[in-house]
Enzyme design. Structure first.
Site, PDB file in Angstrom:
ATOM      1  N   SER A  49       0.820  -1.295  -0.035  1.00 32.68           N
ATOM      2  CA  SER A  49       0.153  -0.120   0.022  1.00 32.68           C
ATOM      3  C   SER A  49       1.091   1.295  -0.067  1.00 32.68           C
ATOM      4  CB  SER A  49      -1.027   0.190   1.237  1.00 32.68           C
ATOM      5  OG  SER A  49      -1.535   0.962   1.505  1.00 32.68           O
ATOM      6  N   LYS A  56      -0.992  -0.974  -4.484  1.00 34.11           N
ATOM      7  CA  LYS A  56      -2.230  -0.280  -4.215  1.00 34.11           C
ATOM      8  C   LYS A  56      -1.912   1.161  -3.924  1.00 34.11           C
ATOM      9  CE  LYS A  56      -4.547   0.134   0.454  1.00 34.11           C
ATOM     10  NZ  LYS A  56      -5.172  -0.817   1.467  1.00 34.11           N
ATOM     11  N   LYS A  96      -2.880   4.791  -2.585  1.00 36.90           N
ATOM     12  CA  LYS A  96      -3.775   5.679  -1.945  1.00 36.90           C
ATOM     13  C   LYS A  96      -4.088   6.833  -2.963  1.00 36.90           C
ATOM     14  CE  LYS A  96      -3.939   3.888   2.302  1.00 36.90           C
ATOM     15  NZ  LYS A  96      -5.271   3.393   2.869  1.00 36.90           N
ATOM     16  N   ASP A 155      -7.051   2.881  -3.032  1.00 37.29           N
ATOM     17  CA  ASP A 155      -7.685   2.878  -1.741  1.00 37.29           C
ATOM     18  C   ASP A 155      -8.140   4.481  -1.593  1.00 37.29           C
ATOM     19  OD1 ASP A 155      -8.879   2.992   0.772  1.00 37.29           O
ATOM     20  OD2 ASP A 155      -7.164   1.737   1.754  1.00 37.29           O
ATOM     21  N   GLU A 176     -11.028   0.677  -3.328  1.00 37.85           N
ATOM     22  CA  GLU A 176     -11.403   0.475  -1.854  1.00 37.85           C
ATOM     23  C   GLU A 176     -12.034   1.555  -1.205  1.00 37.85           C
ATOM     24  OE1 GLU A 176      -7.568  -1.386  -0.100  1.00 37.85           O
ATOM     25  OE2 GLU A 176      -8.732  -0.893   2.042  1.00 37.85           O
ATOM     26  N   ASP A 189     -13.583  -1.628   3.136  1.00 38.66           N
ATOM     27  CA  ASP A 189     -12.644  -1.867   4.391  1.00 38.66           C
ATOM     28  C   ASP A 189     -13.450  -1.288   5.544  1.00 38.66           C
ATOM     29  OD1 ASP A 189     -10.829  -1.245   6.266  1.00 38.66           O
ATOM     30  OD2 ASP A 189      -9.240  -0.426   5.077  1.00 38.66           O
ATOM     31  N   LYS A 229      -9.592  -6.965   8.358  1.00 34.55           N
ATOM     32  CA  LYS A 229      -8.529  -6.651   9.247  1.00 34.55           C
ATOM     33  C   LYS A 229      -9.115  -6.942  10.653  1.00 34.55           C
ATOM     34  CE  LYS A 229      -7.252  -2.226   6.775  1.00 34.55           C
ATOM     35  NZ  LYS A 229      -7.405  -0.680   6.854  1.00 34.55           N
ATOM     36  N   GLY A 277      -3.665  -3.904   6.341  1.00 30.40           N
ATOM     37  CA  GLY A 277      -2.676  -3.767   7.173  1.00 30.40           C
ATOM     38  C   GLY A 277      -3.144  -2.446   7.868  1.00 30.40           C
TER      39      GLY A 277
HETATM   40  O1  OSB Z   1      -7.015   1.804   4.662  1.00 26.63           O
HETATM   41  O2  OSB Z   1      -5.809   0.132   4.452  1.00 26.63           O
HETATM   42  C1  OSB Z   1      -6.274   1.282   4.844  1.00 26.63           C
HETATM   43  C2  OSB Z   1      -2.873   2.198   6.943  1.00 26.63           C
HETATM   44  C3  OSB Z   1      -3.513   2.817   8.004  1.00 26.63           C
HETATM   45  C4  OSB Z   1      -4.901   2.953   7.932  1.00 26.63           C
HETATM   46  C5  OSB Z   1      -5.699   2.559   6.853  1.00 26.63           C
HETATM   47  C6  OSB Z   1      -5.237   1.840   5.846  1.00 26.63           C
HETATM   48  C7  OSB Z   1      -3.597   1.659   5.981  1.00 26.63           C
HETATM   49  C8  OSB Z   1      -3.165   1.013   4.806  1.00 26.63           C
HETATM   50  C9  OSB Z   1      -1.567   0.607   5.129  1.00 26.63           C
HETATM   51  O3  OSB Z   1      -3.377   0.870   3.595  1.00 26.63           O
HETATM   52  C10 OSB Z   1      -1.455  -1.032   4.967  1.00 26.63           C
HETATM   53  C11 OSB Z   1      -0.149  -1.312   5.566  1.00 26.63           C
HETATM   54  O4  OSB Z   1      -0.292  -1.568   6.651  1.00 26.63           O
HETATM   55  O5  OSB Z   1       0.843  -1.292   4.785  1.00 26.63           O
HETATM   56 MG    MG Z   2      -8.188   0.638   3.245  1.00 34.71          MG
END
Ligand code: OSB
Ligand code: MG
Length: 372
Positions: A135, A161, A163, A188, A213, A238, A262, A290
């Site tokens: 991510s 992925k 953001k 995401d 996402e 999510d 999660k 994560g």
């Molecule tokens: O939306 O998946 C998410 C990290 C913090 C809060 C929300 C998210 C995330 C990530 C990080 O996408 C995933 C990772 O731990 O690498």
């Molecule tokens: Mg997410």
């Protein structure tokens, strides 16, 4: 199992690089760890709440309060058999799922150790290697993002992925796709769009994304189902999914075609397994998200990802992407083919490094059953 002691600690750990999402930048994590001692064994759990209540209503401080004031004393008063007993023990406390998962996941770890099996085996996992994606946070510039992607692909990661948020989306996807037409790519939004952005979101269909996402509100199914009718790209939920009933509602309403699971967000292993099973029975693939975890949470994520219906690469990646020194031994490593090999040692198969836990701890509180 008799609970001899529950030790809750707050650790401060600095990420190797800041992580930016539509709700802000994280540079340092304030991580809560539960260490539960029972009959000579030690189980560990990690709280995935953010420092501030932006991803969900929980935060490091709210979880600390929920555990020290309510959940810790409730658990310490029990003699239990299974991690699966925790939801009943915690039933009177509403919400606070990340706080509950901190303790429940430690009990599952203990149960696996007591049975002398891996946590993966205990929960009925079938995969002995798991596929990994990364991510990537919002970057200062597109060239910086492209450099990041190049590095992660070279390391073997199977899915990238991105953001995204209004202003960091279509142009970014165009640049990434023109350089890498065939990689597995997803995005995401962390709830950064509204239904009025539907026309704009349909433009995402041009980029052959594996999924988008959580584009809309964090607590929504209905408008996601409206949006999914207009998109070719599968929606993955999510933030909206807190339990099995949420998963069933979202699937029934066709709000999503994929679910991110999660552990913290759903309250621990019991509910994570229930969400997994509900999705599997309805032909909806899941993957493991994560939350910038330390090695303790990462070990649990790896075990969870071995369930059969985890069919897409997760956001579970190598320790060194997050930490200069992770608090487990060995650190989580990803093979050149983008796979993590699941340990078959007892529990998570990772040892917690007590020296580093001590070094990073800023506060701790201990509960004992009082039964001696
Ligand atoms: O939306 O998946 C998410 C990290 C913090 C809060 C929300 C998210 C995330 C990530 C990080 O996408 C995933 C990772 O731990 O690498
Ligand atoms: Mg997410």
């Amino acid at each position: 199992m008799r609970i001899d002691a529950i030790i809750l600690r707050e650790l401060h750990m600095t990420l190797v690089r800041p992580f930016e999402t539509s709700f802000g930048i994280t540079r340092k994590r304030r991580i809560l760890l539960a260490e539960i001692k029972s009959e000579g064994l030690t189980g560990w759990g990690e709280c995935t709440a953010g420092e501030r209540p932006f991803f969900s209503e929980e935060s490091t401080d709210s979880a600390w309060a929920a555990i020290t004031q309510e959940l810790g004393p409730m658990l310490a008063a029990e003699t239990l058999e299974h991690g699966g007993d925790c939801p009943r023990i915690f039933r009177q406390v509403r919400h606070n799922r990340m706080a509950k998962a901190t303790l429940e996941d430690a009990i599952w770890d203990l149960e696996a150790q007591r049975e002398g099996v891996s946590l993966s085996r205990l929960i009925g996992g079938v995969h002995d290697v798991i596929p990994c994606g990364v991510s990537l946070g919002i970057q200062a510039s597109i060239p910086e993002l492209l450099a990041q992607i190049e590095k992660e692909l070279a390391a073997g990661y199977q899915r990238i992925k991105l953001k995204c948020k209004p202003g960091w989306d279509v142009e970014v996807f165009e640049r990434v796709r023109s350089r890498w037409p065939a990689i597995t790519l997803s995005c995401d939004a962390n709830s950064s769009y509204r239904l009025k952005d539907a026309d704009h979101l349909t433009a995402f269909d041009a980029f052959d994304l594996l999924m988008i996402e959580q584009p809309l509100w964090h607590d929504d199914f209905y408008y996601h189902s409206m949006l999914q009718k207009r998109l070719q790209t599968p929606i993955c939920l999510d933030e909206s999914i807190h339990n099995r009933r949420d998963a069933l509602a979202a699937i029934e309403m066709e709000s999503c075609r994929i679910i991110n699971i999660k552990l913290g967000r759903v309250g621990g292993f019991s509910e994570a397994i229930a969400v997994h099973n509900a999705a599997q029975e309805r032909g909806i693939p899941v993957w493991c998200g994560g939350m910038l975890e330390s090695g303790v949470g990462r070990g649990h994520n790896i075990a969870l990802s071995t369930l059969e219906n985890f069919r897409l690469p997760g956001d579970v990646s190598a320790s060194k992407r997050y930490w200069k020194e992770d608090i487990i031994e060995p650190e989580v490593e990803v093979r050149a083919d983008g796979m993590i090999v699941v340990s078959d040692g007892p529990g998570t198969g990772y040892q917690v490094r007590e020296d580093l836990v001590r070094k990073f701890t800023v506060r701790e509180e201990t509960f004992r059953s009082g039964k001696g």
